[in-house]
Scaffold this active site. Structure first.
Site, short mmCIF file in Angstrom:
data_model
loop_
_atom_site.label_atom_id
_atom_site.label_comp_id
_atom_site.label_asym_id
_atom_site.label_seq_id
_atom_site.Cartn_x
_atom_site.Cartn_y
_atom_site.Cartn_z
N ASP A 1 72.18 72.92 40.80
CA ASP A 1 71.41 72.14 39.83
C ASP A 1 71.33 72.97 38.55
O ASP A 1 71.61 74.18 38.57
CB ASP A 1 70.02 71.86 40.41
N ASP B 1 66.06 72.96 42.73
CA ASP B 1 64.62 73.26 42.71
C ASP B 1 63.72 72.05 42.50
O ASP B 1 62.51 72.15 42.67
CB ASP B 1 64.33 74.26 41.58
N ASP C 1 66.41 67.05 43.67
CA ASP C 1 67.39 67.79 44.46
C ASP C 1 67.12 67.73 45.96
O ASP C 1 67.95 68.19 46.75
CB ASP C 1 67.41 69.27 44.03
#
Length: 733
Positions: free
Chosen positions: A453, A632, A636
C-alpha cells in the site's frame, strides 16, 4: 481550514508508542478465544526428548475440557487451550500421574529464575563429577600400569569409595527422571542413561569384590561427567537463544514507586492499579502504561520499537511499560499495570505464536512416534544377538543394548523445529518485528511477490513541503507565520519545513482562520492569505499544494508524502532477492507514479478500491504466486486477509493489525526484507536440523549395534547431536 486538495488518506490516530498499538490486536484475539477457551501455560523442568512431547500432549488432550495442548521443548513448557472449567491444578495432577513435574507459569511473566537455578544445579554436579573423575583416573593409571593383587584391589576400593557417591550425586537429574518414567510404565530418555550408570558401577563393584583384574569406576564417573556436560551445554544454548516472549518479559519491572498522599512508597507491581500515580526516576524503566501528569524527559523506546533516537515526553504524553526514562523525573497516572499492561499482553501474544504447531513440527512429531518403538526393538534385538554371539556374556550384551538406547534417543529430533522458531522470533523482535502467528515464518519463506500500500505504509501519511528554497524568502517567512496559527496537516508541515530550513517567521498580526478556506492576517498593513487556490486567487497546480497571496502575487507551496524510513532499502532488497514488487494505492495517479519511480517499482496502480486490492491479491494467488501484503488502512484489510502472509505497521488501524500476521513495531521498513531473509534461513535450518538428526542416527546406530560404541561414547554422541541442533538454530543472522 481547508488547504487545497485532500492529502491522500490523512491519519488522525496518534500513538506515543507504536508497540502499544499492537495490544488491541492481542486483545481482539484473546477476546475471541475467551468466548470458548482459556489458556494455561505450565513449565516442564524435566521435559526432554521427542517422547516427552507426545506423552504430555496425549495425556493432557485426554482430559475432558482440554481443546489442545502444545509442548515447546526448547523452552520446556506446555501451552494448553481449555474450557473455563479446566484448572491448572487439574493439568498438573494429570502430568504428575505421567511422571512429569509441572508448575503453573504466567504466560506474560516468563521469569528466568527457574532456568538459572537449573543451570547452577547442573554446574555444581558437573564440578563434583569432574573432580572425582580426575582422581579416579589417577588411581586407574596405577592399576593399568601393572599394579597387582592387594595393591590393585586397594586402588579399586579407593576408586569405588570416590566413584559411587559421585555417581549417586551427579546422576540424580537422570535417576529422578528415569524413576518418574518407570513408575508410569514408560521408557523415557533418561532410563537407558540411568541404566548405563548403574550397570557400569555394579559391574565395577562385582569385579572389585571378586578381585578381578579390571574395574570400570573410571568409566562410570566419566559417563556421569560427560552426560552432565552435554546436558549443561544444551541448557546454555537454549538459554542463549532467548525467544521474543522472554525478551519482552525481561523488560517488565517488578516494583514501582507509588505516590500516595504525597509519600513515595516502593510497591510490588501486582498491587498497582489503574488510576494510581507513580514516579519514574531518570534511568529507570517504565513500570506501567500511563499518561504523564508532571515532568519533562526523553524516552528510549529502542527495545520495543527498534527506533534508535529518543523521543520527548511531557505532560499528556502516553507512555508504555518497558520504555526507559532518560533525563528527568516523570509523574505518571497509571492506565494499566501488571497483567493488563501492553508489554505483558504482547509477551502473551508472542508466546502463543512461538508455541504454534507448524508443518515441520508436525513432521517431527510423526517421526518421533514411529522412531521410539523402533529404537527399543533395535536395543533388545542387540542384547539378544550379543548374548548369543558371546556365549552368554551378559555384561557385554547389556553395554551394547544400553549404548543403542542412549545413542538413538530422539532428543535432537524434538529440538529440530522449536529451537529454530525460538531463535528466529527473538532475532526478528530485536529488529522491530512482532510475529503474531507461529506459521507466519514458514509462510513468509515461501513468498515470491510483495504488494505494498502507499499512504501510511511506504509513506508516513504526513506531508513534506518541497522546493522551499525556490520561493522568495519573504514569502516563505509570511507563509510560515500564517501556518503556525493552524492545526491543518499541510500548515503544520509548512511551518516545520520552514523551521528546519532556518527561516524565521515574519511578524503577522490579526491572524484568523476562515473555515473551509484558509487563514489570513496583516503583514505590513497588507492582508495576506494562505489556503485554497480560489480563495487566494491562484491557479491550482497538479500536485498537492497550499497557496499564499502576498502583495498581489500568489505562491504555490507543493507537498510530497513523507517517505517511511527504510522504504527504499526494503524495496531494493526484496527486488534483489528476486521478488516481484507491486504498489497498489487508492491515491491519485500523480503521487503514486512519483513514488513508484522514486522506489523503482515498475508495477503500480492508482485509484484502487479496497475490493480491487483484494481481487488483485486473489488474482496473483490464482497464478500460483505466494503474496506478501503490506498495508495499514481499513481499505487494506481484505487484501491482508487474502494474502499468503501479511505485515502491518504498528500505526495501522485496528482492523489491519488484526488481519495481519506480523506487526512492524517501529517506523523503519528495512526489517521487512530482513524478515523474508531470516524466514528463509529458518526454513533451511529446520531442514538442516532434520538432516543432522537423521544423519547422526544413520552413522551412530550401526556402530552401536556392532559393539563399536560404548555407553560413554554413546552419551557423548547423543549430547553432541542435541547441542549441534541448537547451535545450528542460533546461526540465524
Amino acid at each position: 481550514m481547508a488547504l487545497a486538495e485532500d492529502f491522500g488518506s490523512t491519519r488522525t490516530q496518534i500513538s506515543a508508542c507504536p508497540a502499544c498499538v499492537v495490544v488491541p490486536a492481542a486483545e481482539r484475539i484473546a477476546a475471541l478465544r475467551a468466548e470458548r477457551a482459556g489458556r494455561i501455560i505450565l513449565s516442564l523442568p524435566n521435559a526432554g526428548g521427542a517422547q516427552s512431547i507426545s506423552t504430555v500432549e496425549a495425556a493432557l488432550q485426554a482430559l475432558p475440557g482440554v481443546i489442545s495442548a502444545r509442548v515447546n521443548l526448547t523452552q520446556k513448557r506446555v501451552s494448553v487451550e481449555a474450557e473455563g472449567t479446566v484448572t491448572a491444578a487439574q493439568l498438573i495432577a494429570v502430568l504428575e500421574a505421567q511422571g512429569q513435574e509441572a508448575h503453573e507459569l504466567d504466560p506474560g511473566l516468563l521469569s528466568t529464575t527457574e532456568t538459572d537455578r537449573q543451570g547452577r544445579d547442573l554446574l555444581m554436579r558437573l564440578g563434583v563429577a569432574f573432580f572425582s573423575m580426575m582422581n579416579v583416573m589417577l588411581l586407574s593409571v596405577a592399576v593399568w600400569s601393572g599394579a597387582e593383587d592387594a595393591t590393585r584391589d586397594l586402588f579399586h576400593w579407593i576408586s569405588g569409595a570416590i566413584a559411587l557417591p559421585t555417581v549417586i550425586f551427579a546422576g540424580q537429574p537422570f535417576f529422578k527422571s528415569a524413576w518418574a518414567s518407570l513408575r508410569q510404565g514408560k521408557l523415557g530418555m533418561d532410563v537407558p542413561i540411568s541404566l548405563a550408570l548403574i550397570l557400569a558401577s555394579s559391574i565395577s563393584v562385582y569385579e572389585t569384590w571378586m578381585s578381578g583384574h579390571h574395574a570400570y569406576f573410571d568409566a562410570a564417573v566419566m559417563l556421569a561427567f560427560f552426560l552432565l556436560l552435554g546436558r549443561y551445554l544444551d541448557h546454555r544454548t537454549r538459554a542463549i537463544a532467548r525467544s521474543a516472549a522472554e525478551e519482552l518479559a525481561a523488560l517488565e519491572v517488578p516494583r514501582a514507586i507509588l505516590i500516595l498522599d504525597g509519600t513515595e512508597i516502593e510497591t510490588p507491581i501486582a498491587e498497582i492499579h489503574a488510576g494510581d500515580t507513580v514516579l519514574v526516576r531518570p534511568g529507570a524503566r517504565m513500570p506501567v502504561d500511563g499518561v504523564v501528569l508532571h515532568g519533562a524527559s526523553e524516552l528510549d523506546r529502542s527495545l520495543l520499537t527498534g527506533e534508535s533516537l529518543p523521543v520527548q515526553a511531557g505532560q499528556g504524553t502516553v507512555v508504555s511499560a518497558g520504555e526507559v526514562n532518560l533525563t528527568g523525573p516523570l509523574t505518571v497516572q497509571v492506565t494499566a499495570a501488571g497483567k493488563d499492561s501492553s508489554l505483558h499482553r504482547m509477551a502473551d501474544l508472542v508466546a502463543v505464536a512461538e508455541g504454534t504447531k507448524t508443518r515441520y513440527t508436525s513432521l517431527a512429531d510423526r517421526a518421533a512416534k514411529l522412531y521410539s518403538p523402533l529404537v527399543h526393538i533395535l536395543s533388545f534385538s542387540a542384547f539378544g544377538y550379543w548374548m548369543w554371539a558371546t556365549g552368554g556374556d551378559v555384561r557385554y550384551a547389556i553395554n551394547i543394548s544400553a549404548a543403542v538406547l542412549i545413542i538413538t534417543c530422539p532428543c535432537a529430533l524434538g529440538l529440530a523445529v522449536p529451537a529454530v522458531i525460538t531463535s528466529a522470533s527473538g532475532r526478528l523482535f530485536r529488529k522491530g518485528l512482532l510475529i503474531k502467528h507461529g506459521t507466519a515464518l514458514e509462510r513468509l519463506a515461501e513468498v515470491d511477490t510483495v504488494v505494498f500500500d502507499k499512504t501510511g505504509t511506504l509513506t508516513l501519511g504526513r506531508p513534506d513541503p518541497v522546493g522551499l528554497s525556490d520561493q522568495p524568502l519573504d514569502a516563505v517567512a509570511v507563509a510560515a507565520a500564517l501556518a503556525a496559527g493552524s492545526s491543518h496537516p499541510l500548515a503544520r508541515a509548512l511551518a516545520e519545513g520552514a523551521k528546519a530550513a532556518g527561516i524565521v517567521p515574519a511578524t503577522v498580526t490579526d491572524i484568523r482562520e476562515v473555515p473551509g478556506q484558509g487563514i489570513e492576517g496583516q503583514y505590513n498593513d497588507t492582508r495576506v492569505r494562505l489556503g485554497r487556490a480560489d480563495w487566494c486567487g491562484a491557479s491550482p497546480i497538479a500536485a498537492t499544494a497550499t497557496y499564499l497571496s502576498l502583495d498581489g502575487a500568489t505562491h504555490a507551496f507543493g507537498f510530497t508524502d513523507r517517505l517511511r524510513p527504510g522504504a527504499e532499502q526494503a524495496v531494493a532488497a526484496l527486488k534483489a532477492a528476486g521478488m516481484q514488487v507491486e504498489l497498489l494505492s487508492g491515491d491519485a495517479a500523480s503521487p503514486v507514479r512519483d513514488l513508484a519511480a522514486r522506489l523503482g517499482i515498475a508495477n503500480w496502480q492508482a485509484g484502487v478500491l479496497p475490493t480491487e486490492k483484494a481481487a488483485r491479491v486473489a488474482e496473483l494467488s490464482a497464478q500460483g504466486r505466494k503474496v506478501l501484503m503490506v498495508g495499514d488502512g481499513l481499505n487494506d484489510t481484505a487484501a491482508l486477509a487474502a494474502a499468503h502472509v501479511s505485515i502491518s505497521p504498528a500505526s495501522a488501524l485496528d482492523a489491519a493489525r488484526v488481519a495481519s500476521d506480523i506487526v512492524l513495531l517501529g517506523q523503519d521498513m528495512a526489517p521487512i526484507a530482513d524478515a523474508v531473509r531470516i524466514s528463509r534461513q529458518a526454513t533451511r535450518r529446520m531442514i538442516e536440523n532434520f538432516l543432522i538428526s537423521g544423519g547422526y542416527n544413520v552413522v551412530a546406530v550401526p556402530l552401536a549395534l556392532v559393539g563399536l560404541a560404548t555407553p560413554l561414547a554413546a552419551a557423548l554422541a547423543m549430547s553432541l547431536s542435541s547441542i549441534t541442533v541448537s547451535l545450528n538454530a542460533m546461526r540465524l543472522k
